[in-house]
Design a protein around this motif. Structure first.
Motif, PDB file in Angstrom:
ATOM      1  N   LYS A  85     -23.037 -32.569   6.196  1.00 28.09           N
ATOM      2  CA  LYS A  85     -22.034 -33.212   7.041  1.00 28.09           C
ATOM      3  C   LYS A  85     -20.650 -32.559   6.921  1.00 28.09           C
ATOM      4  O   LYS A  85     -19.744 -32.892   7.675  1.00 28.09           O
ATOM      5  N   ALA A  86     -20.506 -31.654   5.960  1.00 28.18           N
ATOM      6  CA  ALA A  86     -19.200 -31.028   5.728  1.00 28.18           C
ATOM      7  C   ALA A  86     -18.855 -30.068   6.863  1.00 28.18           C
ATOM      8  O   ALA A  86     -19.702 -29.304   7.336  1.00 28.18           O
ATOM      9  N   ILE A  87     -17.610 -30.128   7.298  1.00 28.52           N
ATOM     10  CA  ILE A  87     -17.112 -29.226   8.335  1.00 28.52           C
ATOM     11  C   ILE A  87     -16.492 -28.007   7.661  1.00 28.52           C
ATOM     12  O   ILE A  87     -15.766 -28.143   6.680  1.00 28.52           O
ATOM     13  N   PHE A  88     -16.795 -26.822   8.175  1.00 25.87           N
ATOM     14  CA  PHE A  88     -16.187 -25.615   7.625  1.00 25.87           C
ATOM     15  C   PHE A  88     -15.704 -24.727   8.764  1.00 25.87           C
ATOM     16  O   PHE A  88     -16.227 -24.753   9.878  1.00 25.87           O
ATOM     17  N   ARG A  89     -14.691 -23.936   8.477  1.00 24.53           N
ATOM     18  CA  ARG A  89     -14.120 -23.016   9.461  1.00 24.53           C
ATOM     19  C   ARG A  89     -14.783 -21.647   9.364  1.00 24.53           C
ATOM     20  O   ARG A  89     -15.384 -21.304   8.344  1.00 24.53           O
ATOM     21  N   ASP A  90     -14.619 -20.870  10.422  1.00 25.27           N
ATOM     22  CA  ASP A  90     -15.153 -19.504  10.406  1.00 25.27           C
ATOM     23  C   ASP A  90     -14.546 -18.697   9.262  1.00 25.27           C
ATOM     24  O   ASP A  90     -15.169 -17.771   8.742  1.00 25.27           O
ATOM     25  N   SER A  91     -13.316 -19.052   8.863  1.00 22.45           N
ATOM     26  CA  SER A  91     -12.621 -18.304   7.811  1.00 22.45           C
ATOM     27  C   SER A  91     -13.354 -18.375   6.482  1.00 22.45           C
ATOM     28  O   SER A  91     -13.162 -17.519   5.618  1.00 22.45           O
ATOM     29  N   MET A  92     -14.208 -19.388   6.290  1.00 14.38           N
ATOM     30  CA  MET A  92     -14.965 -19.478   5.043  1.00 14.38           C
ATOM     31  C   MET A  92     -15.829 -18.226   4.864  1.00 14.38           C
ATOM     32  O   MET A  92     -15.852 -17.618   3.790  1.00 14.38           O
ATOM     33  N   VAL A  93     -16.514 -17.842   5.924  1.00 15.60           N
ATOM     34  CA  VAL A  93     -17.360 -16.643   5.877  1.00 15.60           C
ATOM     35  C   VAL A  93     -16.498 -15.387   5.909  1.00 15.60           C
ATOM     36  O   VAL A  93     -16.754 -14.421   5.184  1.00 15.60           O
ATOM     37  N   GLU A  94     -15.449 -15.396   6.723  1.00 17.81           N
ATOM     38  CA  GLU A  94     -14.597 -14.216   6.854  1.00 17.81           C
ATOM     39  C   GLU A  94     -13.891 -13.905   5.540  1.00 17.81           C
ATOM     40  O   GLU A  94     -13.742 -12.736   5.172  1.00 17.81           O
ATOM     41  N   ASN A  95     -13.456 -14.921   4.820  1.00 20.40           N
ATOM     42  CA  ASN A  95     -12.814 -14.696   3.521  1.00 20.40           C
ATOM     43  C   ASN A  95     -13.774 -14.066   2.530  1.00 20.40           C
ATOM     44  O   ASN A  95     -13.383 -13.198   1.731  1.00 20.40           O
ATOM     45  N   ALA A  96     -15.031 -14.502   2.564  1.00 23.31           N
ATOM     46  CA  ALA A  96     -16.036 -13.893   1.688  1.00 23.31           C
ATOM     47  C   ALA A  96     -16.290 -12.447   2.083  1.00 23.31           C
ATOM     48  O   ALA A  96     -16.436 -11.569   1.230  1.00 23.31           O
ATOM     49  N   ARG A  97     -16.310 -12.198   3.394  1.00 21.90           N
ATOM     50  CA  ARG A  97     -16.511 -10.829   3.872  1.00 21.90           C
ATOM     51  C   ARG A  97     -15.356  -9.927   3.430  1.00 21.90           C
ATOM     52  O   ARG A  97     -15.553  -8.786   2.999  1.00 21.90           O
ATOM     53  N   GLU A  98     -14.133 -10.432   3.516  1.00 21.12           N
ATOM     54  CA  GLU A  98     -12.950  -9.641   3.155  1.00 21.12           C
ATOM     55  C   GLU A  98     -12.931  -9.312   1.669  1.00 21.12           C
ATOM     56  O   GLU A  98     -12.592  -8.186   1.289  1.00 21.12           O
ATOM     57  N   ILE A  99     -13.284 -10.271   0.821  1.00 15.47           N
ATOM     58  CA  ILE A  99     -13.264  -9.980  -0.617  1.00 15.47           C
ATOM     59  C   ILE A  99     -14.362  -8.987  -0.979  1.00 15.47           C
ATOM     60  O   ILE A  99     -14.180  -8.145  -1.857  1.00 15.47           O
ATOM     61  N   CYS A 100     -15.477  -9.046  -0.279  1.00 13.56           N
ATOM     62  CA  CYS A 100     -16.546  -8.069  -0.531  1.00 13.56           C
ATOM     63  C   CYS A 100     -16.102  -6.659  -0.133  1.00 13.56           C
ATOM     64  O   CYS A 100     -16.474  -5.679  -0.783  1.00 13.56           O
ATOM     65  N   ALA A 101     -15.315  -6.564   0.926  1.00 11.50           N
ATOM     66  CA  ALA A 101     -14.822  -5.254   1.354  1.00 11.50           C
ATOM     67  C   ALA A 101     -13.754  -4.716   0.410  1.00 11.50           C
ATOM     68  O   ALA A 101     -13.643  -3.505   0.187  1.00 11.50           O
ATOM     69  N   LEU A 102     -12.972  -5.614  -0.196  1.00 14.74           N
ATOM     70  CA  LEU A 102     -11.867  -5.204  -1.061  1.00 14.74           C
ATOM     71  C   LEU A 102     -12.314  -4.889  -2.488  1.00 14.74           C
ATOM     72  O   LEU A 102     -11.756  -3.993  -3.143  1.00 14.74           O
ATOM     73  N   LEU A 103     -13.315  -5.595  -2.983  1.00 19.89           N
ATOM     74  CA  LEU A 103     -13.685  -5.491  -4.394  1.00 19.89           C
ATOM     75  C   LEU A 103     -14.009  -4.077  -4.878  1.00 19.89           C
ATOM     76  O   LEU A 103     -13.642  -3.730  -6.007  1.00 19.89           O
ATOM     77  N   PRO A 104     -14.669  -3.228  -4.092  1.00 17.39           N
ATOM     78  CA  PRO A 104     -14.924  -1.875  -4.608  1.00 17.39           C
ATOM     79  C   PRO A 104     -13.650  -1.126  -4.981  1.00 17.39           C
ATOM     80  O   PRO A 104     -13.674  -0.256  -5.852  1.00 17.39           O
ATOM     81  N   ARG A 105     -12.531  -1.470  -4.335  1.00 10.63           N
ATOM     82  CA  ARG A 105     -11.270  -0.804  -4.643  1.00 10.63           C
ATOM     83  C   ARG A 105     -10.527  -1.481  -5.791  1.00 10.63           C
ATOM     84  O   ARG A 105      -9.610  -0.895  -6.360  1.00 10.63           O
ATOM     85  N   LEU A 106     -10.895  -2.726  -6.106  1.00  8.86           N
ATOM     86  CA  LEU A 106     -10.251  -3.437  -7.216  1.00  8.86           C
ATOM     87  C   LEU A 106     -11.044  -3.324  -8.512  1.00  8.86           C
ATOM     88  O   LEU A 106     -10.493  -3.547  -9.594  1.00  8.86           O
TER      89      LEU A 106
END
Length: 282
Positions: free
Chosen positions: A207-228
């Motif tokens: 029943k929980a509502i979530f925004r598209d940003s939930m997935v997008e934020n995970a995608r962004e951290i996955c893209a950034l982590l190899p450089r961090l």
């Protein structure tokens, strides 16, 4: 691993005019009108009310600061961050682009400054005081932004002090650098963990509502982590790849397919459990 070979220190320096001013006279009038003590409140007036040109600069500054902390790791000194050299080119390219856009906003504000002061005179009425405003010549000097870059300290000192004191300094530097490295990698793990935890909790509740940003934020951290991931931690990289493969799905599919949502929540929970094992040893 020599940290000074893998990382740099960076410091974002920003100065900007806030167009806010404490009005002693107005504060006294308000407190007197209510029979309150002078210390009961302060009236801070907006020198340029109803003005989006300055607000655009402030919003851009906030965005730049946010990106600065997202792309760097904690060092230990307030405002100074650690930047893995693998992320340097992308980081500086992004910063220069954002700074150029910030400077355009500053120039636009400065070009309209005299007009904005006239508008303020009309809106503020008796609160307007020309002494509150920098001159047209000085206003541009109120805005400045740069990125300072430093090497990570090493214990290689060449100074003329007693050998026992030099040894203590070297040991202290080595300890602080080691602590910074440990804390920085904890921060990298925590960033990924927080994204996975958020997905696990949201998706587990049908029943929980979530925004598209939930997935997008995970995608962004996955893209950034190899450089961090400046220590080339294979466990972190393996789990990053698992997040990317198992959790990065179209938000609408997760909303409309209960089975996919349930299975993805279970995968997120399993990844969290794996991460917890490694994070407990950091």
């Amino acid at each position: 691993m020599n940290l000074s070979d893998r990382c740099l220190l960076v410091q974002l320096n920003v100065s900007q005019w806030t167009a806010k001013k404490y009005d002693k006279k107005a504060s006294k009038e308000v407190t007197n009108a209510h029979g309150a003590a002078t210390a009961a409140g302060r009236f801070n007036k907006s020198l340029l009310p109803m003005n989006d040109k300055l607000e655009n600069i402030h919003r851009k500054t906030t965005l730049i600061r946010t990106k600065y902390y997202e792309a760097t790791l904690p060092w230990g000194l307030d405002g100074t961050q650690m930047l893995p050299t693998s992320n340097y080119l992308q980081f500086m390219s992004d910063f220069r682009k954002e700074r150029d856009e910030w400077n355009i906003l500053v120039r636009n504000f400065v070009d309209h400054y005299d007009t904005l002061k006239e508008d303020a005179k009309r809106i503020l009425g008796g609160l307007y005081d020309p002494a509150d405003y920098p001159s047209a010549v000085d206003i541009r000097q109120k805005f400045h932004m740069d990125m300072a870059v430093f090497p990570v300290p090493s214990a290689d000192f060449r100074v003329s002090i007693a050998s026992d004191e030099l040894s203590r300094i070297q040991q202290d530097v080595e300890r602080r650098v080691a602590e910074a490295q440990t804390n920085a990698m904890k921060d990298v793990w925590q960033r990924l963990f927080d994204r996975v935890k958020h997905m696990a909790e949201k998706l587990a509740d049908p029943k929980a509502i979530f925004r598209d940003s939930m997935v997008e934020n995970a995608r962004e951290i996955c893209a950034l982590l190899p450089r961090l991931n400046f220590t080339d931690d294979p466990n972190l990289e393996a789990l990053r790849q698992q997040v990317e493969a198992s959790l990065i799905k179209h938000p609408e599919a997760l909303r409309n397919d209960p089975d996919l949502r349930r299975d993805t929540a279970a995968e997120a929970k399993a990844i969290m459990d794996k991460m917890s094992v490694f994070m407990g040893g950091l």
